[in-house]
Design a protein around this motif. Structure first.
Motif, PDB file in Angstrom:
ATOM      1  N   GLN A  72       0.820  -1.209   0.000  1.00 37.00           N
ATOM      2  CA  GLN A  72       0.000   0.000   0.000  1.00 37.00           C
ATOM      3  C   GLN A  72       0.852   1.256   0.000  1.00 37.00           C
ATOM      4  O   GLN A  72       1.822   1.356   0.738  1.00 37.00           O
ATOM      5  CB  GLN A  72      -0.921   0.006   1.222  1.00 37.00           C
ATOM      6  CG  GLN A  72      -1.899   1.158   1.215  1.00 37.00           C
ATOM      7  CD  GLN A  72      -3.026   0.941   2.199  1.00 37.00           C
ATOM      8  OE1 GLN A  72      -3.557  -0.146   2.315  1.00 37.00           O
ATOM      9  NE2 GLN A  72      -3.381   1.997   2.908  1.00 37.00           N
ATOM     10  N   ALA A  73       0.462   2.180  -0.853  1.00 34.53           N
ATOM     11  CA  ALA A  73       1.110   3.487  -0.922  1.00 34.53           C
ATOM     12  C   ALA A  73       0.031   4.553  -0.798  1.00 34.53           C
ATOM     13  O   ALA A  73      -1.113   4.356  -1.224  1.00 34.53           O
ATOM     14  CB  ALA A  73       1.862   3.637  -2.246  1.00 34.53           C
ATOM     15  N   VAL A  74       0.386   5.676  -0.230  1.00 32.43           N
ATOM     16  CA  VAL A  74      -0.552   6.784  -0.045  1.00 32.43           C
ATOM     17  C   VAL A  74      -0.362   7.791  -1.173  1.00 32.43           C
ATOM     18  O   VAL A  74       0.762   8.115  -1.549  1.00 32.43           O
ATOM     19  CB  VAL A  74      -0.331   7.446   1.339  1.00 32.43           C
ATOM     20  CG1 VAL A  74      -1.163   8.710   1.486  1.00 32.43           C
ATOM     21  CG2 VAL A  74      -0.651   6.456   2.443  1.00 32.43           C
ATOM     22  N   ALA A 113      -0.027  -7.529  -5.636  1.00 25.43           N
ATOM     23  CA  ALA A 113      -1.178  -6.635  -5.537  1.00 25.43           C
ATOM     24  C   ALA A 113      -0.846  -5.340  -4.803  1.00 25.43           C
ATOM     25  O   ALA A 113      -0.316  -5.363  -3.692  1.00 25.43           O
ATOM     26  CB  ALA A 113      -2.327  -7.353  -4.830  1.00 25.43           C
ATOM     27  N   TRP A 114      -1.185  -4.233  -5.453  1.00 25.51           N
ATOM     28  CA  TRP A 114      -0.927  -2.897  -4.930  1.00 25.51           C
ATOM     29  C   TRP A 114      -2.230  -2.188  -4.593  1.00 25.51           C
ATOM     30  O   TRP A 114      -3.237  -2.364  -5.261  1.00 25.51           O
ATOM     31  CB  TRP A 114      -0.167  -2.065  -5.960  1.00 25.51           C
ATOM     32  CG  TRP A 114       1.269  -2.454  -6.055  1.00 25.51           C
ATOM     33  CD1 TRP A 114       1.821  -3.423  -6.855  1.00 25.51           C
ATOM     34  CD2 TRP A 114       2.330  -1.911  -5.298  1.00 25.51           C
ATOM     35  NE1 TRP A 114       3.162  -3.507  -6.629  1.00 25.51           N
ATOM     36  CE2 TRP A 114       3.507  -2.592  -5.681  1.00 25.51           C
ATOM     37  CE3 TRP A 114       2.407  -0.908  -4.326  1.00 25.51           C
ATOM     38  CZ2 TRP A 114       4.738  -2.287  -5.130  1.00 25.51           C
ATOM     39  CZ3 TRP A 114       3.638  -0.621  -3.780  1.00 25.51           C
ATOM     40  CH2 TRP A 114       4.791  -1.301  -4.190  1.00 25.51           C
ATOM     41  N   ILE A 115      -2.161  -1.348  -3.560  1.00 20.86           N
ATOM     42  CA  ILE A 115      -3.276  -0.507  -3.157  1.00 20.86           C
ATOM     43  C   ILE A 115      -2.764   0.925  -3.074  1.00 20.86           C
ATOM     44  O   ILE A 115      -1.743   1.184  -2.441  1.00 20.86           O
ATOM     45  CB  ILE A 115      -3.808  -0.905  -1.769  1.00 20.86           C
ATOM     46  CG1 ILE A 115      -4.192  -2.391  -1.726  1.00 20.86           C
ATOM     47  CG2 ILE A 115      -4.981  -0.013  -1.375  1.00 20.86           C
ATOM     48  CD1 ILE A 115      -4.360  -2.917  -0.309  1.00 20.86           C
ATOM     49  N   LEU A 116      -3.476   1.836  -3.709  1.00 20.27           N
ATOM     50  CA  LEU A 116      -3.176   3.262  -3.554  1.00 20.27           C
ATOM     51  C   LEU A 116      -4.297   3.849  -2.704  1.00 20.27           C
ATOM     52  O   LEU A 116      -5.483   3.684  -3.010  1.00 20.27           O
ATOM     53  CB  LEU A 116      -3.112   3.955  -4.917  1.00 20.27           C
ATOM     54  CG  LEU A 116      -2.078   3.399  -5.887  1.00 20.27           C
ATOM     55  CD1 LEU A 116      -2.119   4.187  -7.199  1.00 20.27           C
ATOM     56  CD2 LEU A 116      -0.685   3.451  -5.284  1.00 20.27           C
ATOM     57  N   GLN A 117      -3.932   4.505  -1.609  1.00 17.58           N
ATOM     58  CA  GLN A 117      -4.907   5.058  -0.675  1.00 17.58           C
ATOM     59  C   GLN A 117      -4.809   6.569  -0.612  1.00 17.58           C
ATOM     60  O   GLN A 117      -3.728   7.113  -0.407  1.00 17.58           O
ATOM     61  CB  GLN A 117      -4.702   4.510   0.736  1.00 17.58           C
ATOM     62  CG  GLN A 117      -5.690   5.105   1.737  1.00 17.58           C
ATOM     63  CD  GLN A 117      -5.351   4.802   3.191  1.00 17.58           C
ATOM     64  OE1 GLN A 117      -4.213   4.476   3.516  1.00 17.58           O
ATOM     65  NE2 GLN A 117      -6.335   4.927   4.053  1.00 17.58           N
ATOM     66  N   GLN A 118      -5.950   7.207  -0.745  1.00 14.61           N
ATOM     67  CA  GLN A 118      -6.067   8.624  -0.423  1.00 14.61           C
ATOM     68  C   GLN A 118      -6.607   8.681   1.004  1.00 14.61           C
ATOM     69  O   GLN A 118      -7.726   8.221   1.271  1.00 14.61           O
ATOM     70  CB  GLN A 118      -7.026   9.328  -1.381  1.00 14.61           C
ATOM     71  CG  GLN A 118      -7.254  10.789  -1.047  1.00 14.61           C
ATOM     72  CD  GLN A 118      -8.285  11.441  -1.962  1.00 14.61           C
ATOM     73  OE1 GLN A 118      -8.539  10.985  -3.069  1.00 14.61           O
ATOM     74  NE2 GLN A 118      -8.884  12.503  -1.477  1.00 14.61           N
ATOM     75  N   VAL A 119      -5.792   9.170   1.915  1.00 15.19           N
ATOM     76  CA  VAL A 119      -6.165   9.223   3.322  1.00 15.19           C
ATOM     77  C   VAL A 119      -7.234  10.305   3.504  1.00 15.19           C
ATOM     78  O   VAL A 119      -7.116  11.400   2.955  1.00 15.19           O
ATOM     79  CB  VAL A 119      -4.925   9.530   4.196  1.00 15.19           C
ATOM     80  CG1 VAL A 119      -5.294   9.641   5.662  1.00 15.19           C
ATOM     81  CG2 VAL A 119      -3.857   8.447   4.002  1.00 15.19           C
ATOM     82  N   PRO A 120      -8.295  10.018   4.294  1.00 13.41           N
ATOM     83  CA  PRO A 120      -9.327  11.035   4.510  1.00 13.41           C
ATOM     84  C   PRO A 120      -8.774  12.223   5.292  1.00 13.41           C
ATOM     85  O   PRO A 120      -7.798  12.091   6.044  1.00 13.41           O
ATOM     86  CB  PRO A 120     -10.407  10.305   5.300  1.00 13.41           C
ATOM     87  CG  PRO A 120      -9.737   9.119   5.894  1.00 13.41           C
ATOM     88  CD  PRO A 120      -8.570   8.783   5.010  1.00 13.41           C
ATOM     89  N   ALA A 121      -9.403  13.341   5.097  1.00 14.85           N
ATOM     90  CA  ALA A 121      -9.003  14.544   5.842  1.00 14.85           C
ATOM     91  C   ALA A 121      -9.160  14.265   7.332  1.00 14.85           C
ATOM     92  O   ALA A 121     -10.148  13.683   7.769  1.00 14.85           O
ATOM     93  CB  ALA A 121      -9.864  15.722   5.428  1.00 14.85           C
ATOM     94  N   ARG A 122      -8.161  14.668   8.059  1.00 11.87           N
ATOM     95  CA  ARG A 122      -8.195  14.452   9.506  1.00 11.87           C
ATOM     96  C   ARG A 122      -8.851  15.649  10.187  1.00 11.87           C
ATOM     97  O   ARG A 122      -8.686  16.775   9.771  1.00 11.87           O
ATOM     98  CB  ARG A 122      -6.778  14.250  10.028  1.00 11.87           C
ATOM     99  CG  ARG A 122      -6.183  12.958   9.488  1.00 11.87           C
ATOM    100  CD  ARG A 122      -4.820  12.672  10.116  1.00 11.87           C
ATOM    101  NE  ARG A 122      -4.366  11.355   9.796  1.00 11.87           N
ATOM    102  CZ  ARG A 122      -3.493  11.081   8.830  1.00 11.87           C
ATOM    103  NH1 ARG A 122      -2.963  12.054   8.116  1.00 11.87           N
ATOM    104  NH2 ARG A 122      -3.139   9.838   8.588  1.00 11.87           N
ATOM    105  N   GLY A 123      -9.548  15.358  11.271  1.00 16.73           N
ATOM    106  CA  GLY A 123     -10.097  16.474  12.012  1.00 16.73           C
ATOM    107  C   GLY A 123     -11.447  16.289  12.385  1.00 16.73           C
ATOM    108  O   GLY A 123     -12.341  16.140  12.847  1.00 16.73           O
TER     109      GLY A 123
END
Length: 123
Positions: A72-74, A113-123
């Protein structure tokens, strides 16, 4: 104690094909391609902006081709990452919306197998 993950091994069946995929198709920088002997070759590539690289080759890992699942990569933007993969000719999933992020999934030619993740906005 500081711990920094900097290298992950990936099993591949064809080193040159894997190098073409990661370096030429995906556009990840090829840091090393060293043939040490007839039985040992080490290739290292790094995704743009990443502190962690992947390595594959001949005689460097007991992993079978396709054994790595869930690498996994961000990314900043899952939609842009998907569009980039498609423009490069890489088959990938639609963006998958989950409570813990937005995800795009793809495989290398061996099925790692690769996963690309967009991390949700924190807060």
């Amino acid at each position: 104690m500081r711990v920094s993950l900097e290298l992950v091994m990936v099993g591949v069946s064809d080193v040159d094909r894997a190098k073409r995929f990661y370096a030429e198709v995906l556009g990840w920088g090829c840091d090393h391609d060293q043939r040490v002997s007839d039985d040992l070759r080490f290739v290292q590539v790094t995704p743009p902006g990443s502190a962690c690289s992947i390595a594959f080759g001949q005689g460097i890992t007991p992993l079978r081709p396709g054994d790595q699942k869930g690498l996994q990569a961000v990314v900043d933007d899952a939609d842009a990452a998907r569009a980039d993969l498609l423009a490069r000719g890489v088959e990938c999933t639609e963006v998958d919306e989950m409570a813990w992020g937005r995800f795009v999934f793809f495989n290398d030619p061996d099925g790692n197998a690769w996963i690309l993740q967009q991390v949700p906005a924190r807060g």
